[in-house]
Scaffold this active site. Structure first.
Site, PDB file in Angstrom:
ATOM      1  N   HIS A 133       0.948  -1.241   0.099  1.00 36.03           N
ATOM      2  CA  HIS A 133       0.071  -0.009   0.039  1.00 36.03           C
ATOM      3  C   HIS A 133       0.930   1.216  -0.128  1.00 36.03           C
ATOM      4  O   HIS A 133       1.807   1.182   0.531  1.00 36.03           O
ATOM      5  CB  HIS A 133      -0.982  -0.199   1.444  1.00 36.03           C
ATOM      6  CG  HIS A 133      -1.885   1.141   1.267  1.00 36.03           C
ATOM      7  ND1 HIS A 133      -1.931   2.075   1.760  1.00 36.03           N
ATOM      8  CD2 HIS A 133      -3.063   1.189   0.516  1.00 36.03           C
ATOM      9  CE1 HIS A 133      -3.077   2.985   1.525  1.00 36.03           C
ATOM     10  NE2 HIS A 133      -3.829   2.171   0.989  1.00 36.03           N
ATOM     11  N   GLU A 175       1.480  -7.026   2.426  1.00 31.24           N
ATOM     12  CA  GLU A 175      -0.018  -6.861   2.851  1.00 31.24           C
ATOM     13  C   GLU A 175      -0.410  -8.386   3.077  1.00 31.24           C
ATOM     14  O   GLU A 175       0.309  -9.181   2.404  1.00 31.24           O
ATOM     15  CB  GLU A 175      -0.984  -6.235   1.874  1.00 31.24           C
ATOM     16  CG  GLU A 175      -0.695  -4.749   1.771  1.00 31.24           C
ATOM     17  CD  GLU A 175      -1.603  -4.100   0.610  1.00 31.24           C
ATOM     18  OE1 GLU A 175      -2.654  -4.762   0.581  1.00 31.24           O
ATOM     19  OE2 GLU A 175      -1.184  -3.149   0.095  1.00 31.24           O
ATOM     20  N   SER A 179      -4.812  -5.088  -1.622  1.00 30.41           N
ATOM     21  CA  SER A 179      -5.990  -4.343  -2.025  1.00 30.41           C
ATOM     22  C   SER A 179      -6.365  -4.091  -3.199  1.00 30.41           C
ATOM     23  O   SER A 179      -7.549  -3.878  -3.523  1.00 30.41           O
ATOM     24  CB  SER A 179      -5.660  -2.845  -1.209  1.00 30.41           C
ATOM     25  OG  SER A 179      -4.450  -2.416  -1.696  1.00 30.41           O
ATOM     26  N   HIS A 207      -7.166  -5.708   4.543  1.00 30.24           N
ATOM     27  CA  HIS A 207      -8.469  -6.323   4.006  1.00 30.24           C
ATOM     28  C   HIS A 207      -8.536  -7.698   4.344  1.00 30.24           C
ATOM     29  O   HIS A 207      -9.495  -8.285   3.921  1.00 30.24           O
ATOM     30  CB  HIS A 207      -8.018  -6.345   2.578  1.00 30.24           C
ATOM     31  CG  HIS A 207      -7.857  -4.667   1.795  1.00 30.24           C
ATOM     32  ND1 HIS A 207      -9.063  -4.219   1.576  1.00 30.24           N
ATOM     33  CD2 HIS A 207      -6.816  -3.985   1.857  1.00 30.24           C
ATOM     34  CE1 HIS A 207      -8.706  -2.873   1.074  1.00 30.24           C
ATOM     35  NE2 HIS A 207      -7.235  -2.872   1.279  1.00 30.24           N
TER      36      HIS A 207
HETATM   37  C1  LIG Z   1      -3.496  -2.199   2.501  1.00 31.33           C
HETATM   38  C2  LIG Z   1      -3.920  -0.924   3.409  1.00 31.33           C
HETATM   39  N1  LIG Z   1      -3.307  -0.284   4.307  1.00 31.33           N
HETATM   40  C3  LIG Z   1      -3.750   0.862   4.683  1.00 31.33           C
HETATM   41  C4  LIG Z   1      -4.587   1.487   4.455  1.00 31.33           C
HETATM   42  C5  LIG Z   1      -4.927   2.820   4.886  1.00 31.33           C
HETATM   43  O1  LIG Z   1      -6.061   2.713   5.981  1.00 31.33           O
HETATM   44  P1  LIG Z   1      -6.679   3.584   6.572  1.00 31.33           P
HETATM   45  O2  LIG Z   1      -7.945   3.915   5.356  1.00 31.33           O
HETATM   46  O3  LIG Z   1      -7.416   3.396   7.972  1.00 31.33           O
HETATM   47  O4  LIG Z   1      -5.854   4.945   6.642  1.00 31.33           O
HETATM   48  C6  LIG Z   1      -5.407   0.973   3.389  1.00 31.33           C
HETATM   49  C7  LIG Z   1      -6.458   1.890   2.750  1.00 31.33           C
HETATM   50  O5  LIG Z   1      -7.381   1.698   1.950  1.00 31.33           O
HETATM   51  C8  LIG Z   1      -5.183  -0.060   2.770  1.00 31.33           C
HETATM   52  O6  LIG Z   1      -5.775  -0.892   1.773  1.00 31.33           O
END
Ligand SMILES: Cc1ncc(COP(=O)(O)O)c(C=O)c1O
Length: 386
Positions: A133, A175, A179, A207
């Site tokens: 991400h 991850e 996502s 996710h």
């Molecule tokens: C893998 C991943 N990490 C972190 C985030 C960020 O999270 P937040 O929406 O709570 O800022 C997202 C957000 O879409 C994400 O998909």
């Protein structure tokens, strides 16, 4: 070039590459429904995988929390913003996921940024899956450490990077469930290689938490690993917002001393922590919702296979439909919108150039008829093209 010229030029570059982003205010939200410009849509772009954002007991928990504690925390946690509901939630999360400690953050983005800022020093190296991400990659790029990316979900590619010498500490990042791809990381192989190289593993399971593993404990639990740093977020299956970092006691103590966000930023509202406790209970008892979601995923994939749609191989709620070209992807998203279906076109730099896609997300709150309708419209668009 002055400020105005620079900003104008960069905006124009985005427009001409068909990657200009826009927002549309939603006038009313129900379970997977949107009202935008007075037109109704079925929402296939929400990460509210279990439909908990509309759950009555969670809403009631927020309301009761607000009555008791007010609507804001009033200060950072180190001052007076840390309340009993925050403490209870941290303990419940740690207990649920089998870690000594959990620390709450206002968002997943912030958690990732502050975690890396606090932990990483010069001479260290960060080895990240290249599809990690933006919050992680951006934090890694801003850190004083060297950032190297390994090929997506390829432990051998990580191994090649680990084999190179490093005088500092190594942090491997992935991850749990990706996502934009919807696929899962090979976590035990990544952990084994990382541990053999005396590194630490950070898994961002934004996710996977709530939807994967026994009681929704997420991708790491499902794959039988416990990374040194586990980031979970509450904006997806929990139906709220915020995040937590799960870690050992000493790491939590370190973060409380060195994470700028924990020290200098207002803590999440206590009422939100009350609502998150209610969401956690629903998730722990949520096999019915997870089964429902699985049924929708199966229904969609079976229908898409009949239509020979170019879906990426994903068994999760994230079902990316690969298009490739940015303009074509926008066109397809608009065609779906004209038929009352809201699906977001995902384009670079969120995904690599040439891999623009529709990111279709399914939730437990979708009805079988919603999926039928999506398949029907995708089929009609396909036929119109032929
Ligand atoms: C893998 C991943 N990490 C972190 C985030 C960020 O999270 P937040 O929406 O709570 O800022 C997202 C957000 O879409 C994400 O998909």
């Amino acid at each position: 070039m002055n400020w105005h010229q620079r900003i104008k030029q960069r905006l124009q570059q985005r427009q001409s590459a068909n990657i200009y982003r826009t927002r549309q205010p939603n006038q009313a939200v129900g379970c997977c429904r949107l009202l935008i410009n007075n037109k109704k849509y079925i929402n296939f772009s929400s990460n509210d995988y279990l439909g908990l954002s509309q759950n009555k007991s969670i809403i009631a928990a927020w309301q009761q929390g607000a009555k008791r504690y007010g609507v804001g925390s009033g200060a950072s946690g180190h001052v007076t913003g840390y309340t009993l509901p925050h403490q209870q939630l941290e303990e419940q999360l740690a207990d649920w996921l089998g870690y000594p400690r959990a620390l709450l953050f206002i968002s997943g983005y912030v958690a990732n940024q502050t975690l890396l800022a606090a932990l990483i020093m010069a001479k260290d190296r960060i080895l990240a899956d290249r599809f990690s991400h933006a919050s992680l990659l951006e934090a890694a790029m801003h850190s004083p450490a060297q950032l190297r990316r390994f090929h997506h979900n390829q432990p051998d590619s990580l191994q090649k990077l680990l084999d190179k010498p490093c005088s500092g500490q190594t942090l491997v990042i992935t991850e749990g469930l990706f996502s934009m791809e919807g696929d899962s990381a090979p976590l035990s192989q990544l952990q084994q290689k990382t541990t053999a190289a005396a590194g630490w593993l950070l898994v961002d399971d934004a996710h996977g938490i709530g939807v994967r593993g026994e009681q929704g404990r997420g991708s790491c639990w499902q794959q039988g690993i416990q990374p040194e740093l586990l980031v979970i977020t509450f904006g997806k299956a929990f139906g709220l917002s915020g995040a937590a970092v799960l870690c050992q006691k000493e790491v939590a103590e370190y973060l409380l001393q060195f994470s700028g966000h924990l020290i200098y930023s207002t803590a999440m509202p206590p009422a939100q922590a009350c609502a998150l406790q209610a969401a956690l209970i629903r998730i722990q008892q949520g096999d019915d919702l997870r089964d429902q979601l699985q049924q929708r995923i199966k229904q969609f994939r079976a229908g898409a296979a009949n239509l020979r749609l170019p879906l990426l191989p994903s068994d999760s709620a994230i079902q990316p439909l690969l298009v490739g070209d940015n303009k074509q992807t926008l066109l397809l998203a608009n065609q779906l919108r004209s038929q009352g279906l809201w699906v977001t076109a995902i384009r670079p730099p969120t995904v690599p150039p040439g891999t623009a896609r529709l990111r279709i997300t399914l939730t437990a709150a979708h009805r079988a008829t919603d999926i039928d309708r999506l398949l029907e419209v995708l089929d009609a668009i396909n036929h119109a093209k032929c």
